[in-house]
Design a protein around this motif. Structure first.
Motif, PDB file in Angstrom:
ATOM      1  N   MET A 302     -18.714  -6.487  64.522  1.00 29.96           N
ATOM      2  CA  MET A 302     -17.422  -5.873  64.224  1.00 29.96           C
ATOM      3  C   MET A 302     -17.501  -4.999  62.982  1.00 29.96           C
ATOM      4  O   MET A 302     -16.906  -3.918  62.921  1.00 29.96           O
ATOM      5  CB  MET A 302     -16.350  -6.960  64.049  1.00 29.96           C
ATOM      6  N   LEU A 303     -18.249  -5.457  61.986  1.00 33.10           N
ATOM      7  CA  LEU A 303     -18.443  -4.651  60.783  1.00 33.10           C
ATOM      8  C   LEU A 303     -19.092  -3.316  61.144  1.00 33.10           C
ATOM      9  O   LEU A 303     -18.659  -2.261  60.670  1.00 33.10           O
ATOM     10  CB  LEU A 303     -19.311  -5.409  59.769  1.00 33.10           C
ATOM     11  N   SER A 304     -20.106  -3.349  61.989  1.00 25.66           N
ATOM     12  CA  SER A 304     -20.797  -2.113  62.358  1.00 25.66           C
ATOM     13  C   SER A 304     -19.878  -1.176  63.135  1.00 25.66           C
ATOM     14  O   SER A 304     -19.986   0.053  63.007  1.00 25.66           O
ATOM     15  CB  SER A 304     -22.055  -2.424  63.170  1.00 25.66           C
ATOM     16  N   CYS A 305     -18.950  -1.738  63.926  1.00 24.77           N
ATOM     17  CA  CYS A 305     -17.990  -0.901  64.660  1.00 24.77           C
ATOM     18  C   CYS A 305     -17.057  -0.177  63.696  1.00 24.77           C
ATOM     19  O   CYS A 305     -16.749   1.005  63.879  1.00 24.77           O
ATOM     20  CB  CYS A 305     -17.174  -1.757  65.630  1.00 24.77           C
ATOM     21  N   ALA A 306     -16.585  -0.884  62.675  1.00 21.41           N
ATOM     22  CA  ALA A 306     -15.712  -0.253  61.685  1.00 21.41           C
ATOM     23  C   ALA A 306     -16.480   0.790  60.870  1.00 21.41           C
ATOM     24  O   ALA A 306     -15.962   1.876  60.577  1.00 21.41           O
ATOM     25  CB  ALA A 306     -15.121  -1.323  60.768  1.00 21.41           C
ATOM     26  N   GLU A 307     -17.727   0.470  60.517  1.00 20.76           N
ATOM     27  CA  GLU A 307     -18.539   1.421  59.758  1.00 20.76           C
ATOM     28  C   GLU A 307     -18.778   2.706  60.550  1.00 20.76           C
ATOM     29  O   GLU A 307     -18.860   3.800  59.972  1.00 20.76           O
ATOM     30  CB  GLU A 307     -19.884   0.797  59.404  1.00 20.76           C
ATOM     31  N   ALA A 308     -18.897   2.579  61.869  1.00 21.74           N
ATOM     32  CA  ALA A 308     -19.191   3.744  62.699  1.00 21.74           C
ATOM     33  C   ALA A 308     -18.118   4.819  62.572  1.00 21.74           C
ATOM     34  O   ALA A 308     -18.408   6.013  62.694  1.00 21.74           O
ATOM     35  CB  ALA A 308     -19.340   3.315  64.166  1.00 21.74           C
ATOM     36  N   VAL A 309     -16.880   4.397  62.315  1.00 22.13           N
ATOM     37  CA  VAL A 309     -15.791   5.355  62.122  1.00 22.13           C
ATOM     38  C   VAL A 309     -16.079   6.231  60.909  1.00 22.13           C
ATOM     39  O   VAL A 309     -16.017   7.469  60.963  1.00 22.13           O
ATOM     40  CB  VAL A 309     -14.443   4.625  61.952  1.00 22.13           C
ATOM     41  N   LEU A 310     -16.414   5.601  59.796  1.00 21.04           N
ATOM     42  CA  LEU A 310     -16.640   6.345  58.553  1.00 21.04           C
ATOM     43  C   LEU A 310     -17.923   7.167  58.626  1.00 21.04           C
ATOM     44  O   LEU A 310     -17.995   8.267  58.060  1.00 21.04           O
ATOM     45  CB  LEU A 310     -16.690   5.385  57.367  1.00 21.04           C
ATOM     46  N   GLN A 311     -18.913   6.647  59.314  1.00 21.55           N
ATOM     47  CA  GLN A 311     -20.149   7.405  59.465  1.00 21.55           C
ATOM     48  C   GLN A 311     -19.911   8.676  60.285  1.00 21.55           C
ATOM     49  O   GLN A 311     -20.414   9.752  59.942  1.00 21.55           O
ATOM     50  CB  GLN A 311     -21.212   6.530  60.126  1.00 21.55           C
ATOM     51  N   ALA A 312     -19.128   8.571  61.359  1.00 21.89           N
ATOM     52  CA  ALA A 312     -18.842   9.744  62.187  1.00 21.89           C
ATOM     53  C   ALA A 312     -18.041  10.786  61.424  1.00 21.89           C
ATOM     54  O   ALA A 312     -18.176  11.987  61.669  1.00 21.89           O
ATOM     55  CB  ALA A 312     -18.080   9.312  63.447  1.00 21.89           C
ATOM     56  N   LEU A 313     -17.216  10.311  60.470  1.00 14.03           N
ATOM     57  CA  LEU A 313     -16.399  11.228  59.664  1.00 14.03           C
ATOM     58  C   LEU A 313     -17.131  11.706  58.412  1.00 14.03           C
ATOM     59  O   LEU A 313     -16.564  12.461  57.612  1.00 14.03           O
ATOM     60  CB  LEU A 313     -15.090  10.539  59.274  1.00 14.03           C
TER      61      LEU A 313
END
Length: 426
Positions: A302-313
């Motif tokens: 779940m942490l990696s899913c949330a991080e993916a948002v910021l990485q994509a942005l």
């Protein structure tokens, strides 16, 4: 809700765990009340057995026309019934008292959670990306918003009071784009099922996830029977309340984009300028329902899913493990994602990802039936996280991608949601 059986078997460990969270010892009070309740239940059961036995003897005595014995037994049964009438009410009172006491106690932290008193004792886990360099002095989001006339706090105050905002034009569209981008990412790439839940919930739902009774002052009540949700965690997690699932159904993963409503009762004087701390804000929530064996792995996922948002942005952020004194009431362990805000020159929380063990499941009576076990059930484990807070993500995009002329460049990942617009300006 904590497991009373575990507390009985581990009173010293229980008090040590409470101490790690800055709470006073409670084992003695809990076990004293538990022992009184169990002793009373035993008396009630014995009285019920005696009543049933005496009732059978009355029948035998009457059949034998032994009226004296029958009369004596009937008098005895009458006394037992009178005792039970009061005893059963006392049993309910003791049950309620024990449940209320347990309901006020926080979850037990996992062993690897760092000890500490507040946010200053949190431990950095990782960092992603680099701080952007500027050839001008970056400003805070509300300065950009007011200068472009797309962020209006004065009108919001006229409408609703403090801690509200009216977004217009390009900023309103950017906020909408962020939420849609996050939902699409989590549903198409991360396997979450999109849900559109109610925004009004009853007491039981808020009790199930731990907001009631302890945090009533942080909520907005709507009429006699409903509350506005402080986070979509509440309705999403309660989807499985009072259910028995099959193990093959797990994990369940839900996501929702909803408005959230919080009174911010404990934040007087904090973050009074701008959009950082609002009474109403949008958030994409992630909730997982798992087995005990898989919940810790699901936490990292779940942490990696949330991080993916910021990485994509392309936003710079760090992940911290919250210490025992900074964790939420229902969490066993929590990671916070803190995004860098160049205007503030500070990291600020944009997502909080928690594993709760069976703490919420006990409050909701949410169970599953293990594979190969036709009769037995176990409590599920629940997890929740922001994926992410949309308003705070808007702030981060505005401050990170601001330009010297006061405009804001749109990150590439959001341009399909903005009709191809690559910049917002006055």
């Amino acid at each position: 809700m904590l497991d009373i059986k575990w507390i009985r078997e581990n009173p010293a460990a229980f008090d040590r765990a409470l101490s790690r969270r800055g709470a006073p010892p409670a084992a003695e009070a809990i076990l004293g009340l538990d022992e009184e309740r169990r002793s009373h239940v035993q008396k009630v059961q014995s009285a019920q057995e005696l009543r049933n036995s005496a009732s059978k003897e009355i029948g035998k005595a009457k059949a034998a026309k032994d009226e004296a014995t029958a009369a004596a037994l009937m008098a005895e049964v009458g006394e037992i019934k009178e005792f039970l009438a009061h005893a059963e009410e006392k049993e309910r009172e003791l049950d309620t008292a024990l449940s209320r006491l347990l309901a006020t106690l926080p979850n037990i932290p996992l062993d690897d959670v760092p000890n500490g008193k507040d946010e200053h004792d949190n431990v950095e886990k990782s960092m992603s990306g680099q701080k952007r360099l500027y050839d001008f002095e970056p400003v805070e989001h509300f300065e950009i918003g007011v200068a472009t006339k797309l962020m209006d706090f004065e009108t919001a105050a006229k409408l609703s009071g403090s801690r509200f905002v009216v977004l217009k034009g390009g900023l309103a569209r950017l906020e909408r784009a962020l939420g849609q981008f996050m939902l699409d990412l989590h549903t198409t790439e991360h396997g979450y099922t999109e849900v559109q839940p109610p925004l009004l919930v009853r007491d039981d739902a808020l009790f199930g996830t731990g907001q009631l009774p302890k945090f009533a002052e942080d909520l907005f009540k709507a009429g006699e029977q409903h509350w506005l949700i402080p986070t979509a965690e509440v309705p999403l997690t309660n989807i499985v309340r009072e259910s028995i699932l099959d193990e093959k159904e797990l994990p369940l993963r839900f996501t929702a984009l909803t408005p959230c409503f919080r009174s911010e009762a404990g934040s007087a004087g904090r973050d009074t300028r701008g959009m950082l701390r609002q009474h109403q804000f949008n958030k994409v929530e992630l909730v997982s329902i798992t087995t005990p064996e898989t919940s810790l792995g699901e936490h990292e996922r779940m942490l990696s899913c949330a991080e993916a948002v910021l990485q994509a942005l392309e936003l710079h952020y760090r992940v911290v493990t919250l210490c025992t004194g900074d964790m939420g009431f229902g969490a066993q362990k929590t990671y916070d994602i803190e995004v860098w805000l160049p205007g503030q020159k500070a990291y600020r929380e944009i997502s909080s990802v928690s594993v709760c063990g069976d703490f919420q499941a006990r409050r909701m009576n949410a169970r599953y039936r293990p594979a190969g076990d036709a009769k037995g059930t176990r409590f599920v484990h629940t997890l929740n996280g922001s994926g992410t807070a949309v308003g705070r993500c808007l702030i981060a995009v505005m401050e990170t991608f601001q330009n010297g002329d006061g405009s804001v460049t749109i990150p590439a990942a959001l341009r399909p949601y903005m009709g191809g617009i690559d910049k917002i300006s006055a």
